[in-house]
Design a protein around this motif. Structure first.
Motif, short mmCIF file in Angstrom:
data_model
loop_
_atom_site.label_atom_id
_atom_site.label_comp_id
_atom_site.label_asym_id
_atom_site.label_seq_id
_atom_site.Cartn_x
_atom_site.Cartn_y
_atom_site.Cartn_z
N CYS A 295 0.81 -1.21 0.00
CA CYS A 295 0.00 0.00 0.00
C CYS A 295 0.84 1.26 0.00
O CYS A 295 0.40 2.31 -0.46
CB CYS A 295 -0.92 0.00 1.22
SG CYS A 295 -2.08 -1.38 1.21
N THR A 316 -10.43 -3.36 -4.74
CA THR A 316 -10.73 -3.18 -3.32
C THR A 316 -9.47 -3.24 -2.46
O THR A 316 -9.53 -2.93 -1.27
CB THR A 316 -11.73 -4.24 -2.85
OG1 THR A 316 -11.17 -5.55 -3.06
CG2 THR A 316 -13.04 -4.13 -3.61
N CYS A 318 -5.72 -2.08 -1.15
CA CYS A 318 -5.25 -0.72 -0.90
C CYS A 318 -4.13 -0.27 -1.83
O CYS A 318 -3.86 0.92 -1.93
CB CYS A 318 -4.80 -0.58 0.56
SG CYS A 318 -3.47 -1.70 1.02
N GLN A 323 -9.57 2.85 -5.34
CA GLN A 323 -9.96 1.78 -4.41
C GLN A 323 -11.36 2.03 -3.87
O GLN A 323 -11.74 3.17 -3.57
CB GLN A 323 -8.98 1.71 -3.24
CG GLN A 323 -9.31 0.63 -2.22
CD GLN A 323 -8.69 0.87 -0.86
OE1 GLN A 323 -7.98 1.86 -0.67
NE2 GLN A 323 -8.93 -0.01 0.09
N SER A 325 -13.64 1.15 -0.67
CA SER A 325 -13.53 0.70 0.72
C SER A 325 -14.88 0.88 1.41
O SER A 325 -15.73 1.64 0.94
CB SER A 325 -12.45 1.50 1.44
OG SER A 325 -12.24 1.03 2.75
N GLU A 326 -15.06 0.17 2.50
CA GLU A 326 -16.29 0.26 3.30
C GLU A 326 -17.52 -0.03 2.44
O GLU A 326 -18.53 0.69 2.48
CB GLU A 326 -16.41 1.64 3.96
CG GLU A 326 -15.21 2.01 4.84
CD GLU A 326 -15.27 3.44 5.32
OE1 GLU A 326 -16.37 3.90 5.69
OE2 GLU A 326 -14.21 4.10 5.33
N TYR A 337 -20.13 2.73 -1.29
CA TYR A 337 -18.74 2.58 -0.85
C TYR A 337 -18.05 3.93 -0.82
O TYR A 337 -18.54 4.92 -1.38
CB TYR A 337 -17.98 1.61 -1.74
CG TYR A 337 -17.80 2.00 -3.20
CD1 TYR A 337 -16.69 2.75 -3.62
CD2 TYR A 337 -18.71 1.59 -4.17
CE1 TYR A 337 -16.51 3.10 -4.94
CE2 TYR A 337 -18.55 1.93 -5.50
CZ TYR A 337 -17.44 2.69 -5.89
OH TYR A 337 -17.28 3.03 -7.21
N TYR A 340 -11.52 5.84 -2.83
CA TYR A 340 -10.19 6.34 -2.51
C TYR A 340 -9.39 6.51 -3.80
O TYR A 340 -9.46 5.67 -4.70
CB TYR A 340 -9.45 5.37 -1.58
CG TYR A 340 -9.88 5.44 -0.14
CD1 TYR A 340 -9.09 6.09 0.81
CD2 TYR A 340 -11.08 4.88 0.29
CE1 TYR A 340 -9.47 6.17 2.15
CE2 TYR A 340 -11.49 4.94 1.61
CZ TYR A 340 -10.67 5.59 2.53
OH TYR A 340 -11.06 5.67 3.85
#
Length: 572
Positions: A295, A316, A318, A323, A325-326, A337, A340
Motif C-alpha cells: 500500500c 478493493t 489498498c 480503491q 472501501s467500506e 462505498y 479512494y
C-alpha cells in the motif's frame, strides 16, 4: 441471418480532422479539463477531444455491405450503428429494433440474398459474425465470385480506426462496464459513439450510441481473438480468467491473447486494469508488479508508464490507484462505498446495482474517466459529476434484470454462464434479498464449457436454496464429451438440486410449487446465455393466470385482479 447495407455514404471513407494532431494522448486529454468547469452534478458540455471533428465523405456511387449473422448482439450493434449513420438496411434475422429503424426483414441464408438487388449487381463487401461457420452458403458464394469477406474483427478495425477508441475488455463484466462508461460519458456531455454487447434500456439505440464526437466506447471481445485488430487509445481490462474453452486451450492461452491485446494500445495511451484480478495483474511485467506490491507504493502507482502507455489500477485492495472501501448494501438493494484515490478518500459512491462485481465495474468507469480527464487534475466537481451519473445508471438487460413479481415471488434473469459469474450473481441476490429463499434455474451453455468447469459449477451454487439444472444449450457444438445437465445436477454441492431438461417443464414445475405457497418469500433466478431467458416471462404469465383463477374462485363477482399482482418486465 443476414444484413445488407446500401448507402450513398461509403463506410470506408471516414476521415478525422484535428486542428492540431496531439503528440501525446494523455496530455491532449488533460487540456480540456482546464476549460470545462464541473461545478454541479448536471449534464455538462463535455468533449474530450474538443478540437477534433469527424467528416463522413459522401460518394456518388452507392455501396451495398452485406452482414451475415445479424442475430447476434455483436453484429446487430454494428448494423444499428450503420442505421444511425443514415445507411439504408435490408436484413434477415430477429432484431426488432432494426426493423423499427426502417430495415426490411427477410429470413434464412441463401445465395439469392447476395445476388442482384435492384440497381446492385452484387454486394461491395461481406461482413461475417464470428459465430458463422466457414461453410455458410452466402460466405462460400461470396468467396467464389471474388467478393471481399470481412470477419467482425476486421470490420471493427475499419469502423473504429478514425476514433479515439476506448476498448473495454475482460472475461467478465465487459458489457456492464462498457455500458456504464458510455452512459456516464454521454450524461456528462460527451457526444460519443458506443457499441456494446447487450441491450441498455437507457440507450435510445438499445446497444448503440451514435454521436458525432471523436470518442468510441467499444466492448472488446476476446472470443476468437476478435480484439487483436483494435488499436485502442484506452484499454480497460476488468479481469482475466479461462473462458471460451472452445477457442482457448487453457488459462495460459487466454493470458497470451490479452498480452497481445495490450501491445495494441497506442503510444501515449492508457491501460485501466483491475489489480484485484490475479491473472489480469499477471499481464504486467515483473518490474511493474514489484512497484505496487504494497500500500505504501500508491503514490508511485500514479506515474507508471510501461511499453509506451500509462497504467492505472482499480480494486478493493489498498495498493490500487482507485480503491473501493467500506462497501455496504444500501436501501435500494445496491451498494455504497467510499472511493479512494491514491490512498485518499475523495467521494461517497452509491449504486443501484448490487454485488461487489458491480462495485468493481464502477471503479473501472471512474478510473477510465479519470484517465481521460487526467486524474492529476480531477476536481471535486468532476468526481461528484461521475458519482451522480453512476447513481442514475440502472443496468443492462439480462444482467440481474427484474422480470416481474407476484405473490411473494420476485423473478430475475441473468446472463451468467460461467462459474465465477454464477457465484457473483448469487452473492448479489443474497445481498439484495438476505431473508428470501433463492431458487435457481440454470441452463448450462455449451458442452465444452460444462465439461471444462464441472467441478467449479458444482460448488458455484452455495448461496442458493434450491437449484434446477436443464439440458445443455448446445449453441454451435456437438456433444463430443458425452455430458449432460444431469451430470451437473447430481454434482451440486450445498442446495438441493433437480434435473429438468425441458424448459416448459421447468416453468410448470416452478409455477405449481410457487402458487402452492403464495405467502413464501422467494427469488427465482434464471441463469444462462441460451434460451433460458424465456422461462422468466413464461413463469410470470403462468403465475398471473393462476392468480386470476384463484381470485375468481374467492371473489366470483369481482373483476379486479389480485392486489398482490405486480407489473412484468419492469426495471429498477
Amino acid at each position: 441471418m443476414e444484413l445488407c447495407v446500401i448507402s450513398n455514404a461509403s463506410p470506408f471513407r471516414i476521415t478525422v480532422q484535428f486542428d492540431r494532431r496531439p503528440q501525446s494522448f494523455s496530455s491532449e486529454l488533460s487540456r480540456f479539463d482546464r476549460n470545462v468547469a464541473f461545478a454541479s452534478p448536471t449534464r455538462n458540455k463535455f468533449s474530450i477531444f474538443a478540437r477534433c471533428s469527424l467528416n463522413w465523405e459522401l460518394e456518388k456511387k452507392k455501396e451495398w455491405i452485406h452482414f451475415v449473422g445479424i442475430g447476434g448482439a455483436g453484429l446487430s450493434a454494428l448494423a444499428m450503428l450503420a442505421l444511425k449513420n443514415r445507411f439504408d438496411i435490408v436484413w434477415s434475422g430477429y432484431m426488432d429494433r432494426l426493423k423499427d429503424e426502417g430495415a426490411q426483414v427477410h429470413l434464412g441464408h441463401s445465395v439469392s440474398n447476395i445476388e442482384k438487388r435492384g440497381e446492385f449487381d452484387r454486394p461491395d463487401a461481406i461482413v461475417v459474425s464470428s459465430a458463422i461457420p466457414s461453410d455458410n452458403v452466402e460466405v462460400l458464394h461470396a468467396k467464389a465470385v471474388g467478393l471481399p469477406v470481412y470477419k467482425r474483427d476486421r470490420w471493427l478495425e475499419k469502423v473504429t480506426e478514425p476514433y479515439n477508441l476506448i476498448a473495454v475488455s475482460g472475461t467478465h463484466g465487459k458489457t456492464t462496464t462498457a455500458s456504464m462508461l458510455a452512459y456516464v460519458l454521454n450524461s456528462m456531455g460527451d457526444d460519443l459513439t458506443a457499441v456494446v454487447g447487450g441491450n441498455v434500456p437507457q440507450f435510445p439505440g438499445g446497444n448503440v450510441l451514435s454521436g458525432s464526437g471523436c470518442n468510441f466506447v467499444l466492448e472488446a471481445d476476446e472470443y476468437d481473438d476478435c480484439f487483436l485488430r483494435l488499436s485502442p487509445h484506452v484499454a480497460v481490462v476488468t479481469n482475466v480468467e479461462w473462458e471460451h474453452v472452445d477457442i482457448f486451450q487453457d488459462e495460459v492461452a487466454v493470458k497470451n491473447s490479452f498480452r497481445k491485446f495490450l501491445k495494441r494500445i497506442r503510444s501515449g495511451g492508457q491501460l485501466i486494469l483491475c489489480g484485484d484480478s490475479g491473472d489480469a495483474y499477471d499481464l504486467l511485467s515483473h518490474e511493474r508488479k514489484e512497484t505496487t506490491s504494497n500500500c505504501a507504493a500508491s503514490e508511485q502507482n500514479s506515474q507508471i508508464v510501461l511499453d509506451g502507455y500509462s497504467i492505472s489500477t482499480f480494486g478493493t485492495s489498498c495498493f490500487n490507484k482507485w480503491q473501493a472501501s467500506e462497501i455496504r448494501p444500501n436501501s435500494r438493494g445496491g451498494s455504497d462505498y467510499v472511493l479512494y484515490h491514491m490512498g485518499r478518500a475523495v467521494a461517497d459512491i452509491s449504486l443501484q446495482l448490487p454485488g461487489v462485481h458491480n462495485v468493481l465495474n464502477s471503479l473501472a468507469v471512474i478510473a477510465t474517466v479519470g484517465a481521460l480527464i487526467d486524474d492529476q487534475k480531477l476536481s471535486h466537481g468532476s468526481i461528484n459529476s461521475i458519482a451522480f451519473h453512476l447513481n442514475n445508471f440502472f443496468g443492462v438487460s439480462r444482467r440481474f434484470e427484474l422480470i416481474g413479481a407476484i405473490y411473494g415471488c420476485h423473478i430475475y434473469d441473468d446472463y451468467a454462464h460461467h462459474p465465477t459469474e454464477v457465484c457473483a450473481v448469487l452473492k448479489a441476490a443474497r445481498q439484495k434479498f438476505p431473508l428470501k429463499a433463492l431458487w435457481v434455474a440454470f441452463q448450462p451453455h455449451t458442452f465444452s464449457r460444462l465439461a471444462a468447469f464441472m467441478k467449479d459449477f458444482a460448488s458455484a451454487f452455495r448461496d442458493a436454496n434450491r437449484v434446477i439444472i436443464t439440458e445443455v444449450y448446445a449453441a454451435r457444438e456437438a456433444n463430443a464429451w458425452n455430458i449432460s445437465g444431469r451430470d451437473l445436477a447430481i454434482s451440486i454441492i450445498g442446495p438441493s438440486s433437480d434435473y429438468i431438461p425441458n424448459l416448459e417443464h421447468v416453468v410448470d414445475k416452478l409455477a405449481q410449487e410457487i402458487s402452492a405457497i403464495p405467502e413464501k418469500e422467494i427469488v427465482v433466478l434464471t441463469l444462462g446465455a441460451g434460451d433460458i431467458t424465456t422461462v422468466g416471462p413464461k413463469l410470470l404469465r403462468e403465475l398471473q393466470q393462476l392468480s386470476r383463477k384463484t381470485s375468481e374462485c374467492k371473489f366470483p363477482n369481482s373483476n379486479r385482479a389480485s392486489p398482490q399482482l405486480l407489473h412484468s418486465r419492469c426495471h429498477q
